[in-house]
Each structure stands twice: as C-alpha cells, then as structure tokens.
Scaffold this motif. Structure first.
Motif, PDB file in Angstrom:
ATOM      1  N   ALA A   1       0.835  -1.210   0.000  1.00 47.97           N
ATOM      2  CA  ALA A   1       0.000   0.000   0.000  1.00 47.97           C
ATOM      3  C   ALA A   1       0.866   1.255   0.000  1.00 47.97           C
ATOM      4  O   ALA A   1       0.544   2.251  -0.660  1.00 47.97           O
ATOM      5  N   LYS A   2       1.959   1.234   0.718  1.00 40.08           N
ATOM      6  CA  LYS A   2       2.866   2.388   0.737  1.00 40.08           C
ATOM      7  C   LYS A   2       3.458   2.641  -0.658  1.00 40.08           C
ATOM      8  O   LYS A   2       3.625   3.784  -1.069  1.00 40.08           O
TER       9      LYS A   2
ATOM     10  N   ALA B   1       0.984   4.499  -2.695  1.00 38.50           N
ATOM     11  CA  ALA B   1       0.811   5.892  -2.261  1.00 38.50           C
ATOM     12  C   ALA B   1       1.835   6.838  -2.866  1.00 38.50           C
ATOM     13  O   ALA B   1       1.634   8.058  -2.864  1.00 38.50           O
ATOM     14  N   GLN B   2       2.931   6.297  -3.400  1.00 33.50           N
ATOM     15  CA  GLN B   2       3.982   7.129  -3.991  1.00 33.50           C
ATOM     16  C   GLN B   2       3.735   7.452  -5.461  1.00 33.50           C
ATOM     17  O   GLN B   2       4.538   8.137  -6.090  1.00 33.50           O
TER      18      GLN B   2
ATOM     19  N   GLY C   1       1.317   9.192  -7.076  1.00 34.46           N
ATOM     20  CA  GLY C   1       0.447  10.302  -7.431  1.00 34.46           C
ATOM     21  C   GLY C   1       0.740  11.040  -8.715  1.00 34.46           C
ATOM     22  O   GLY C   1      -0.115  11.114  -9.613  1.00 34.46           O
TER      23      GLY C   1
ATOM     24  N   GLU D   1      -3.868  -2.936  -2.082  1.00 31.29           N
ATOM     25  CA  GLU D   1      -3.439  -2.082  -3.188  1.00 31.29           C
ATOM     26  C   GLU D   1      -4.625  -1.363  -3.825  1.00 31.29           C
ATOM     27  O   GLU D   1      -4.517  -0.213  -4.246  1.00 31.29           O
TER      28      GLU D   1
ATOM     29  N   ALA E   1      -5.554   1.534  -1.511  1.00 31.43           N
ATOM     30  CA  ALA E   1      -4.545   2.593  -1.583  1.00 31.43           C
ATOM     31  C   ALA E   1      -4.676   3.386  -2.879  1.00 31.43           C
ATOM     32  O   ALA E   1      -4.547   4.622  -2.884  1.00 31.43           O
TER      33      ALA E   1
ATOM     34  N   VAL F   1      -7.774   5.714  -2.702  1.00 30.33           N
ATOM     35  CA  VAL F   1      -7.499   6.911  -1.898  1.00 30.33           C
ATOM     36  C   VAL F   1      -6.636   7.890  -2.679  1.00 30.33           C
ATOM     37  O   VAL F   1      -6.902   9.100  -2.712  1.00 30.33           O
ATOM     38  N   LEU F   2      -5.613   7.376  -3.326  1.00 33.84           N
ATOM     39  CA  LEU F   2      -4.690   8.233  -4.071  1.00 33.84           C
ATOM     40  C   LEU F   2      -5.381   8.942  -5.228  1.00 33.84           C
ATOM     41  O   LEU F   2      -5.132  10.123  -5.498  1.00 33.84           O
TER      42      LEU F   2
END
Length: 405
Positions: A64-65, A68-69, A71, A95, A98, A101-102
């Motif tokens: 998930a992190k 998030a990168q 964008g 995933e 995430a 949300v992104l």
C-alpha cells in the motif's frame, strides 16, 4: 518530487513485471504507444503507462505504501486500472484501497475474470477451469497462497457487493462503492467497460489481463475492411460498375494510363495505391478512364507496333506485377480482379498454384483464395462483361459487412 504533467490516456498499476506486460500488450496491438515503467517519475510521452510496483510478495502494508507514492504519474489518466493476478495472488485488497485513496475515485469495479485463460467470476467467486481457486494449486502457491475464492474476502477496508452485469449500471448510478461483477466471457468484460462509460467520474477498474484486453478493444480505432480491386476489363459493364462505386464514400480510384505502361513510366502508381490504402480507403485500380478509351486501342497498337493480343498481354503483365508489389507492401482485406486475363496475370505474379472456391457474391463473382502463395486473404474474380452496374458495389458491401477476419 516534480509533478509529471504528461497526459496519459491509460495508466495501469501492476504488481509484477510479467503482469505489467500482459496488461499492456493488447493496448500495444490496438495501436497505442505503451511503456512499462520500472522507476518513477516517468517522463516520456506515451498513450498508456504501465507501472510495475513489484509488490506482489510484499506485506500488505508495504504494498500500500508503494501505491501511495504514485500520485504524479497517475493524476492525468482518463482510464485508471489496478491490474491484478487472475488467480487473486498478491495484495489485491490493500493495493486497491490505496489506489482509490490516491486517485479520489468514488467507485470501484472489480472484475478479475480472464475467460481466455479459464478464469471466470461466478456468484462472487473466482473459478479456475470450473473449480474455486482455493481448491487449485494456487491455494498452495509458495510465495502468495490464495486462501479463499470469495472475492469479497479480499477487501477488509471496503464494503463489497457481488452483482451480475444486469444490475451493474443501476448500482453505478446509485453510487455503490465497490462492485464485484460476475463475468464469464469476453463479451461480459466488454459490457463492463461500456457500463463504466456511463459514469460521470470514471470508476477505478480492478481486474486481470482480461479486463485490460476489453479496454484495449474499446480504445482500438474503428477500422473498415478494405478492398483492392484491379479491373483490367474495358467492357461497358465494367465501366458502369466503376463509375457507380466511385460515388461511394471511402473509395479511391487510381487510373493507369496505358501509354505510361508502354513507355515504362510506371513508378508513381504504386505510391498512389499505397496512399489510398493507408488512408483507410478501398482502392479501385483500372485502365479505362472513360467510355471512349476502349476505342483508342487500334491507335495504340499502330503507334507501338503491337498486335491487340500483345498489347493486352503487356497491360495484364503490368497489372499483375503492380498487384504483387502492392500486396508486398500493404494488407487490404480482400483482392478483387476483373477480367480473366488480368486475374490469371495476378495469379502468375503471386506464384499461385491454384484457386480454392468458397462461394459467390452478386450471382457472378466467385470468391475463394489462391493456393500455394503468400497471399492468403480472400480473392474475388469476375468476367469483365458480367453483372450489373451495382455488382462491384455489392462486393464492397460484402467486404465491409460480412467478410470475417
């Protein structure tokens, strides 16, 4: 990080390299420029960007992190796809959440089916060749075992609703957040893409290569089937057929000047035909520009000291070789040849060993294929004086509407 302002028609986020390639190949075959990125930001212009996060075997929180990168590289995409494994291996739920949300997507369509590989979704469950995926070898995968075939079990942070295609558009209209859609055929996946287009905001699409293939089919430019017609006959019937078809849209005509053939000035005709075909037109190649041209034969024979037979052989040989050169460079969907001598000259130039008859169009146009040569697509033949004024137009309609790939 500097923002990437490049427009992407499609962005696909995959969790491994082979999956990224599987997601992108159909888009590439549809004519899109497709790039797979190993590192971000990706600065090159491309129609479709496939991002490989290489996260299938990571802990869910780490996967998930990674998402998030992303964008700057997904912000301008019209179509955003989370590509997953069709047997549900990896961090599908983490995933997907995430990426939602992104991207600020309000709705998610989850359709992991890949019918071509035997993977379908039925009553909210993933089946592999008819068996629940957790009853197959994928349940004991060494790195990413699959414990459940129930698709809703993948999502702990999203409320999923398993539905059929019949209610998909209604559920989208109601704003349902996560829609788990049954699909058993490519037509089902095509219908899912069509339903997504009804939304004010394009949903986040989550699926396997099957859904990516359906998107590629939607984005592929429409292409009409093309006919290359070579008409050597100077009969009045043939001229009426040419005159009528020239009035149809999407038809280009290339007139071969017989004196150019006799003088060896023939270099520009191949270019004219290629340009017509590359523009997406049907192309009619003929040697008789008007009603009066057939009455000039005697003058040409006298001027170049040829018998009528020799003149005819010269013209036919030229048309045969010209056709061969065109087919070496271009790929029309079918070949039409009018005039028995011309048809034989074309067959000889293509080194055909025979002709297999398949059927007939407009009562006087047998069609089939040449045997023993490189040209494998349909061939239509017609005697010059046969048919009505509409015959060639009927052939054109057959090509466009009924000829299968």
């Amino acid at each position: 990080m500097k923002e990437n302002k490049l427009y992407r028609e499609v962005v696909v986020v995959a969790d491994d390299f082979t999956g990224a390639n599987d997601a992108g190949v159909s888009l590439a075959l549809s004519g899109k420029k497709v790039s797979v990125a190993f590192q971000l930001p990706f600065r090159e212009a491309t129609d479709a960007l496939i991002i490989n996060t290489d996260s299938r075997a990571l802990l869910a929180s780490d996967a998930a992190k990674n998402i998030a990168q992303l964008g700057p590289d997904i912000v301008n995409a019209r179509w955003l796809v989370k590509k997953i494994d069709s047997t549900l291996r990896g961090n599908v739920g983490a995933e997907t959440k995430a990426l939602q949300v992104l991207s600020n997507k309000r709705q998610i369509i989850f359709a992991p089916a890949y019918p071509a590989a035997g993977r379908i979704t039925q009553q909210g469950k993933c089946l592999v060749n008819g068996k629940p995926v957790n009853e197959t070898e994928f349940a004991s995968d060494p790195k990413t075992p699959v414990p459940s075939a129930n698709l809703a079990d993948l999502f702990t942070d999203l409320t999923g609703k398993a539905i059929t295609l019949h209610t998909l558009e209604a559920e989208l209209a109601q704003g349902t957040e996560l829609l788990i859609v049954d699909a058993a055929t490519d037509d089902d996946l095509d219908a899912i893409i069509a339903a997504a287009l009804t939304c004010t905001q394009m949903p986040l699409l989550v699926g396997s290569a099957g859904l990516c293939d359906a998107l590629a089919r939607h984005l592929a430019p429409a292409r009409h089937k093309q006919l290359l017609a070579v008409v050597g006959s100077m009969s009045e019937v043939a001229q009426h057929q040419i005159a009528l078809i020239q009035k149809a849209s999407g038809v280009s005509s290339v007139v071969i000047d017989v004196e150019d053939i006799l003088q060896g000035k023939t270099t520009g005709y191949l270019t004219q035909i290629a340009q017509a075909l590359e523009a997406g037109h049907h192309c009619i190649v003929h040697t008789c520009p008007d009603h009066n041209a057939r009455y000039q034969i005697e003058r040409l024979c006298q001027r170049y000291q040829l018998t009528r037979a020799a003149l005819g052989e010269t013209i036919c040989a030229f048309l045969g070789e010209l056709t061969r050169h065109v087919l070496d460079a271009e790929t029309p969907d079918a070949l039409y040849v009018s005039g028995g001598d011309v048809a034989m000259a074309v067959a000889k130039s293509l080194e055909a060993q025979g002709f297999e008859i398949t059927g007939r169009i407009a009562r006087c146009v047998p069609y089939g294929k040449f045997l023993g040569c490189a040209w494998l697509r349909p061939v239509m033949t017609k005697a010059g004086g046969f048919g009505t004024a509409e015959t060639l137009l009927e052939v054109l309609h057959f090509i466009e509407e009924r000829l299968s790939d």
